[in-house]
Design a protein around this motif. Structure first.
Motif, mmCIF file in Angstrom:
data_model
loop_
_atom_site.group_PDB
_atom_site.id
_atom_site.type_symbol
_atom_site.label_atom_id
_atom_site.label_comp_id
_atom_site.label_asym_id
_atom_site.label_seq_id
_atom_site.Cartn_x
_atom_site.Cartn_y
_atom_site.Cartn_z
ATOM 1 N N TRP A 84 0.898 -1.170 0.000
ATOM 2 C CA TRP A 84 0.000 0.000 0.000
ATOM 3 C C TRP A 84 0.922 1.202 0.000
ATOM 4 N N GLY A 85 1.181 1.754 -1.172
ATOM 5 C CA GLY A 85 2.235 2.763 -1.268
ATOM 6 C C GLY A 85 3.534 2.099 -0.852
ATOM 7 N N GLN A 86 4.239 2.748 0.071
ATOM 8 C CA GLN A 86 5.509 2.170 0.535
ATOM 9 C C GLN A 86 5.306 1.039 1.557
ATOM 10 N N ASN A 87 4.107 0.993 2.168
ATOM 11 C CA ASN A 87 3.867 -0.056 3.170
ATOM 12 C C ASN A 87 3.909 -1.430 2.525
ATOM 13 N N LYS A 88 4.583 -2.364 3.185
ATOM 14 C CA LYS A 88 4.604 -3.756 2.714
ATOM 15 C C LYS A 88 4.312 -4.653 3.900
ATOM 16 N N VAL A 89 3.273 -5.482 3.768
ATOM 17 C CA VAL A 89 2.909 -6.342 4.900
ATOM 18 C C VAL A 89 2.644 -7.769 4.425
ATOM 19 N N LEU A 90 2.885 -8.693 5.335
ATOM 20 C CA LEU A 90 2.699 -10.111 5.028
ATOM 21 C C LEU A 90 1.863 -10.736 6.141
ATOM 22 N N VAL A 91 0.826 -11.492 5.760
ATOM 23 C CA VAL A 91 -0.082 -12.071 6.755
ATOM 24 C C VAL A 91 -0.176 -13.583 6.570
ATOM 25 N N VAL A 164 0.785 -11.005 11.600
ATOM 26 C CA VAL A 164 0.966 -9.929 10.629
ATOM 27 C C VAL A 164 2.344 -9.308 10.823
ATOM 28 N N GLU A 165 3.120 -9.247 9.763
ATOM 29 C CA GLU A 165 4.456 -8.644 9.828
ATOM 30 C C GLU A 165 4.503 -7.413 8.937
ATOM 31 N N VAL A 166 4.878 -6.273 9.497
ATOM 32 C CA VAL A 166 5.090 -5.086 8.674
ATOM 33 C C VAL A 166 6.556 -5.095 8.242
ATOM 34 N N LEU A 167 6.789 -5.164 6.937
ATOM 35 C CA LEU A 167 8.162 -5.239 6.440
ATOM 36 C C LEU A 167 8.704 -3.848 6.108
ATOM 37 N N ASP A 168 7.804 -2.953 5.709
ATOM 38 C CA ASP A 168 8.192 -1.581 5.384
ATOM 39 C C ASP A 168 7.009 -0.684 5.745
ATOM 40 N N ALA A 169 7.285 0.458 6.363
ATOM 41 C CA ALA A 169 6.169 1.256 6.893
ATOM 42 C C ALA A 169 6.256 2.709 6.469
ATOM 43 N N ASN A 170 5.095 3.245 6.086
ATOM 44 C CA ASN A 170 5.000 4.681 5.835
ATOM 45 C C ASN A 170 3.571 5.134 6.097
ATOM 46 N N ALA A 171 3.136 5.032 7.347
ATOM 47 C CA ALA A 171 1.808 5.464 7.799
ATOM 48 C C ALA A 171 0.678 4.602 7.241
ATOM 49 N N GLY A 172 -0.299 4.361 8.099
ATOM 50 C CA GLY A 172 -1.461 3.565 7.682
ATOM 51 C C GLY A 172 -1.195 2.070 7.723
ATOM 52 N N THR A 173 -0.209 1.635 8.520
ATOM 53 C CA THR A 173 0.111 0.204 8.499
ATOM 54 C C THR A 173 -0.981 -0.646 9.147
ATOM 55 N N ARG A 174 -1.644 -0.106 10.191
ATOM 56 C CA ARG A 174 -2.665 -0.939 10.842
ATOM 57 C C ARG A 174 -3.802 -1.262 9.873
ATOM 58 N N ILE A 175 -4.117 -0.279 9.023
ATOM 59 C CA ILE A 175 -5.199 -0.477 8.053
ATOM 60 C C ILE A 175 -4.733 -1.408 6.924
ATOM 61 N N ALA A 176 -3.500 -1.225 6.489
ATOM 62 C CA ALA A 176 -2.953 -2.110 5.453
ATOM 63 C C ALA A 176 -2.963 -3.555 5.959
ATOM 64 N N CYS A 177 -2.577 -3.748 7.229
ATOM 65 C CA CYS A 177 -2.511 -5.096 7.807
ATOM 66 C C CYS A 177 -3.900 -5.714 7.943
ATOM 67 N N LEU A 178 -4.851 -4.917 8.422
ATOM 68 C CA LEU A 178 -6.202 -5.440 8.624
ATOM 69 C C LEU A 178 -6.823 -5.839 7.283
#
Ligand code: UDP
Length: 345
Positions: A84-91, A164-178
């Motif tokens: 999500w933009g710069q955010n990268k997450v893995l679930v 849930v692992e946040v690999l890269d974060a730039n705001a809005g990570t909780r929403i990206a993860c959910l």
């Protein structure tokens, strides 16, 4: 080692710098701080330009680019990778499965254990890998937000574990993860009432905007609101906010969130469709012919002929699961006992 006796003798016992020296040092420090502050504010002078363009080139209601891929971890029951933009997450989702420790089990429904973690390398300043209060809080509220969408009562005494692992974060990570976690739960084949789709909305530099990046979250007048919906009913399952706004602005923001979350929901559905299309069931030789042959390809359900071929998981109808579930028990309350006694008197 030789000591310089002269220096030791001449130096006063408790050395205090003279007052004017102190003043000089303080003045120097103040000048340095001022220079730094000026540099910082010049660097972040604007958030939205006169044409309504944001610093990353987006319009006020534009989301960052979102990429969702379901079924990426073969060892998990369900999984999802999301950018999500710069955010990268893995679930990863595992369950419903046995609850350990056993005292956590609920005899009436499955429990959801949601674990949100940020990798130490996910932000510019190293994040302490030890779970902090922020992670505990996000795990709690996100797990509860997902619970609302899952038919937990169908799996008593079990646990659904979501990591849930946040690999890269730039705001809005909780929403990206959910958002990714909801896709992973669906990918695990766990029956759901609805998807859970999230979005952030808020304000930077006096402008109402959608999907704030880190720069916008740090604006002096920032309002940052994270919202998650069941997209078909628009029930709110998560709502958190930083900043101060009037009730009227809050209502307007919620409306903007509900409208724009549709874009996220569409991408979630697309990811799941792609994942299910790519999944080829492992069939024993001849199984495919068996499934396609007319006498066995259908069965009777509520008096209708129903195909045994996998239903499209997204053409889900909640009424299938609600009212009709216990019809037999309602009509004949002894049915359950009969089943246990093998029909004995
Ligand atoms: N952040 C950080 N270090 C931390 C926690 C957060 O640099 O220990 C950054 C990260 O980019 C995160 C942002 O601050 O996305 C905003 O964090 P917030 O707590 O508002 O949660 P989020 O917006 O990610 O849901």
């Amino acid at each position: 080692m030789k000591f310089d006796q002269k220096v030791l003798v001449n130096k006063p016992k408790s050395y205090q710098p003279k007052k004017n020296e102190d003043e000089k040092i303080m003045a120097k420090d103040a000048k340095e701080i001022k220079t730094k502050k000026t540099a910082k504010s010049e660097e972040k002078l604007w958030w939205v330009d006169s044409k309504g363009k944001r610093i990353d080139g987006r319009g006020l209601n534009d989301l960052r680019n979102i990429k969702i891929q379901a079924g990426v971890l073969p060892n998990a029951d369900g999984s999802c990778y999301l950018e999500w933009g710069q955010n990268k997450v893995l679930v990863s989702v595992n369950g419903p499965r046995e609850v350990l420790p056993k005292h956590q089990a609920n005899p009436y429904k499955a429990i959801v254990r949601y674990t949100y973690r940020m990798a130490a390398f996910s932000v510019t300043e190293r994040k302490n890998p030890r779970p902090g209060r922020r992670e505990t809080e996000i795990s709690k509220v996100s797990g509860e937000a997902l619970e609302k969408a899952i038919f937990l009562e169908r799996f008593p005494n079990t646990a659904i574990d979501i990591f849930v692992e946040v690999l890269d974060a730039n705001a809005g990570t909780r929403i990206a993860c959910l958002t990714a976690a909801a896709v992973a739960v669906a990918d695990a084949g766990i029956p759901m009432r609805d998807m859970v789709s999230g979005i952030t909305v808020g304000r930077a530099d006096g402008k109402w905007i959608v999907d704030l990046n880190k720069h916008e979250e740090d604006a002096p007048d920032a309002v940052d609101m994270a919202v998650a919906f069941l997209p078909n009913t628009k029930d709110v399952t998560l709502l958190q906010m930083d900043g101060e706004i009037t009730p009227e602005d809050f209502a307007a923001l919620m409306k903007t969130a509900a409208e724009n979350v549709e874009k996220v929901y569409e991408l979630q559905k697309k990811a799941l469709k792609e994942s299910f299309e790519n999944k080829k069931p492992e069939m024993v030789p001849g199984m495919e012919d068996f499934m396609n042959s007319t006498p066995h390809a259908e069965h009777e359900e509520h008096g209708e002929r129903v195909s045994l071929k996998a239903k499209d998981p997204l053409s889900f109808d909640a009424s299938d699961y609600d009212a009709n579930e216990n019809t037999e028990l309602e009509e004949n309350p002894d049915a359950e006992h009969e089943a246990f006694d093998g029909g004995k008197e």
